[in-house]
Design a protein around this motif. Structure first.
Motif, PDB file in Angstrom:
ATOM      1  N   GLY A  47       0.826  -1.197   0.000  1.00 53.64           N
ATOM      2  CA  GLY A  47       0.000   0.000   0.000  1.00 53.64           C
ATOM      3  C   GLY A  47       0.865   1.252   0.000  1.00 53.64           C
ATOM      4  O   GLY A  47       2.098   1.178   0.017  1.00 53.64           O
ATOM      5  N   PRO A  48       0.247   2.418   0.004  1.00 55.41           N
ATOM      6  CA  PRO A  48       1.002   3.668   0.022  1.00 55.41           C
ATOM      7  C   PRO A  48       1.704   3.888   1.359  1.00 55.41           C
ATOM      8  O   PRO A  48       1.360   3.276   2.372  1.00 55.41           O
ATOM      9  N   THR A  49       2.687   4.742   1.346  1.00 55.80           N
ATOM     10  CA  THR A  49       3.381   5.131   2.572  1.00 55.80           C
ATOM     11  C   THR A  49       3.048   6.591   2.880  1.00 55.80           C
ATOM     12  O   THR A  49       2.679   7.360   1.985  1.00 55.80           O
ATOM     13  N   PHE A  50       3.197   6.964   4.160  1.00 56.93           N
ATOM     14  CA  PHE A  50       2.890   8.325   4.593  1.00 56.93           C
ATOM     15  C   PHE A  50       3.997   8.800   5.537  1.00 56.93           C
ATOM     16  O   PHE A  50       4.280   8.136   6.546  1.00 56.93           O
ATOM     17  N   ASN A  51       4.594   9.913   5.205  1.00 52.19           N
ATOM     18  CA  ASN A  51       5.679  10.462   6.010  1.00 52.19           C
ATOM     19  C   ASN A  51       5.112  11.130   7.260  1.00 52.19           C
ATOM     20  O   ASN A  51       4.460  12.169   7.167  1.00 52.19           O
ATOM     21  N   LEU A  76      10.051   9.715   7.897  1.00 55.05           N
ATOM     22  CA  LEU A  76       9.773   8.602   8.806  1.00 55.05           C
ATOM     23  C   LEU A  76       8.443   8.004   8.353  1.00 55.05           C
ATOM     24  O   LEU A  76       7.388   8.295   8.911  1.00 55.05           O
ATOM     25  N   ASP A  77       8.497   7.185   7.318  1.00 53.90           N
ATOM     26  CA  ASP A  77       7.276   6.692   6.673  1.00 53.90           C
ATOM     27  C   ASP A  77       6.588   5.594   7.470  1.00 53.90           C
ATOM     28  O   ASP A  77       7.224   4.611   7.864  1.00 53.90           O
ATOM     29  N   MET A  78       5.290   5.753   7.687  1.00 54.51           N
ATOM     30  CA  MET A  78       4.468   4.625   8.106  1.00 54.51           C
ATOM     31  C   MET A  78       4.059   3.893   6.827  1.00 54.51           C
ATOM     32  O   MET A  78       3.885   4.496   5.768  1.00 54.51           O
ATOM     33  N   GLY A 302       6.533  -1.786  -0.295  1.00 52.60           N
ATOM     34  CA  GLY A 302       5.988  -0.435  -0.443  1.00 52.60           C
ATOM     35  C   GLY A 302       6.980   0.626  -0.012  1.00 52.60           C
ATOM     36  O   GLY A 302       7.097   1.688  -0.646  1.00 52.60           O
ATOM     37  N   ALA A 303       7.726   0.358   1.073  1.00 52.38           N
ATOM     38  CA  ALA A 303       8.726   1.304   1.558  1.00 52.38           C
ATOM     39  C   ALA A 303       9.836   1.490   0.528  1.00 52.38           C
ATOM     40  O   ALA A 303      10.268   2.621   0.241  1.00 52.38           O
ATOM     41  N   SER A 304      10.284   0.384  -0.040  1.00 53.86           N
ATOM     42  CA  SER A 304      11.349   0.447  -1.040  1.00 53.86           C
ATOM     43  C   SER A 304      10.903   1.228  -2.274  1.00 53.86           C
ATOM     44  O   SER A 304      11.637   2.073  -2.797  1.00 53.86           O
ATOM     45  N   GLU A 305       9.675   0.964  -2.728  1.00 49.05           N
ATOM     46  CA  GLU A 305       9.164   1.659  -3.906  1.00 49.05           C
ATOM     47  C   GLU A 305       8.983   3.152  -3.649  1.00 49.05           C
ATOM     48  O   GLU A 305       9.029   3.954  -4.597  1.00 49.05           O
TER      49      GLU A 305
END
Length: 360
Positions: A47-51, A76-78, A302-305
């Protein structure tokens, strides 16, 4: 953390089936069937990440009032899992096949994830409640780390049928003390209940403005290796500052660690990340303990992308991390909020992520 694709979730168990060994004929048959047969499965994809120290929809994701805050940098992405399918819904079999064949997807029968009577509305409500709770507990964990005082209240929201507290404790009772010792939160209650190793304890509650004492013998729970009162508790807090979260339509409990890190960064002088791009996941408790989550393979992808180079992973999830780390992503294993803060600070100052504990 979950994001509706559908649903976006921060933490869902994600056993994975792998079809790459299926014969070509079987795959062709599945493809043919997929065009005509709806599938009662749940699929999970990155899924998407959010800083948490950035903006979302032109609004600061974590906004702190009644306290001095400091400039931040980096990320600091969730991380989240995009979930399709579930109660009272189907997902196309072609989508199921695609997720099954994907290196970063997983597929489960819906009945294994959700009780037959559960509705999509109930799942959404639960995810929303878990998110709200994780945000409050993350604030408590951050303030505990920073040495700031706050008050936690434990209110009874339900009494287990046949449990040791039935007929004694009532809903809306507020738990105050155990064996005369004041409680400062859920962890202290757990410690007080377990300390006598099954012997009866005196529980003091506030009911209708008056205090009442009850003698209760906890029961042993083998699964958690702990003693229980048979109570469902709602945790609430009185904080010296206000934290507003500018994020909606994301549910689940597993953003707790990253929320806590974001709060600490904003309340601490200096730029904790050193401008580096971190991501991570994990539940958090008020004492800073980091708990395991589901869907970690999807979250790492997702974090890597999204461009993260370092991923903070709960120690409890290490068996699911090994062999599934995307190229270019360093994984740091954390058990506590302190572990996470130290890793971010030191890597932000130039330390090699490989010098920190990892999953192996």
């Amino acid at each position: 953390m979950v994001f509706p694709q559908k649903v976006i979730k921060s933490g869902v168990p994600a056993p994975r089936a792998d079809l790459r060994r299926v014969s070509a004929w079987a795959t062709l048959a599945l493809v043919a069937v997929s065009f005509v047969v709806p599938a009662n499965f749940v699929t999970e994809q990155p899924g998407p990440t959010f800083n948490t120290i950035g903006d979302f929809n032109e609004k600061q994701l974590i906004e702190i009032e009644d306290a001095e805050t400091y400039p931040v940098s980096g990320a600091l992405d969730m991380t989240t899992v995009s979930v399709a399918g579930g109660p009272n819904s189907t997902v196309g079999a072609l989508n199921v096949l695609s997720a099954w064949l994907s290196d970063s997807g997983s597929v489960l029968p819906s009945d294994l994830m959700y009780a037959p009577t559960v509705t999509n509305e109930q799942v959404s409500q639960r995810n929303s409640a878990e998110m709200t709770n994780s945000q409050e507990v993350a604030q408590a964990a951050a303030l505990t780390y920073l040495g700031e005082d706050f008050t936690e209240h434990l209110t009874v929201s339900g009494v287990a049928e046949g449990g040791p507290s039935e007929g004694l404790i009532e809903e809306q009772d507020v738990i105050l003390r155990v064996d005369g010792a004041n409680l400062d939160g859920f962890e202290s209650l757990t410690e007080a209940i377990n300390k006598p190793q099954g012997a009866a304890v005196t529980v003091t509650v506030r009911r209708d403005g008056a205090e009442r004492d009850f003698t209760i013998t906890p029961i042993y729970n083998e699964e958690n290796d702990s003693y229980l009162l048979g109570l469902y508790l709602a945790r609430s807090f009185d904080f010296p500052l206000t934290v507003n979260y500018g994020l909606e339509e994301v549910g689940g409990p597993s953003a707790g660690l990253m929320f806590a890190l974001g709060i600490i960064d904003e309340l601490t002088e200096g730029e904790m990340t050193g401008g580096e791009h971190f991501a991570g996941t994990g539940t958090i408790d008020t004492d800073g303990a980091v708990g395991g989550i589901g869907g970690i393979a999807q979250k790492m992808r997702g974090a890597s992308e999204a461009g993260a180079t370092v991923f903070l992973a709960p120690a409890e999830n290490c068996d699911e991390v090994v062999g599934r780390v995307p190229a270019g992503l360093s994984v740091v294993k954390v058990e506590t909020l302190t572990d996470a803060v130290e890793a971010v600070e030191q890597i932000g100052k130039g330390s090699d992520p490989a010098t920190f504990p990892t999953c192996s």
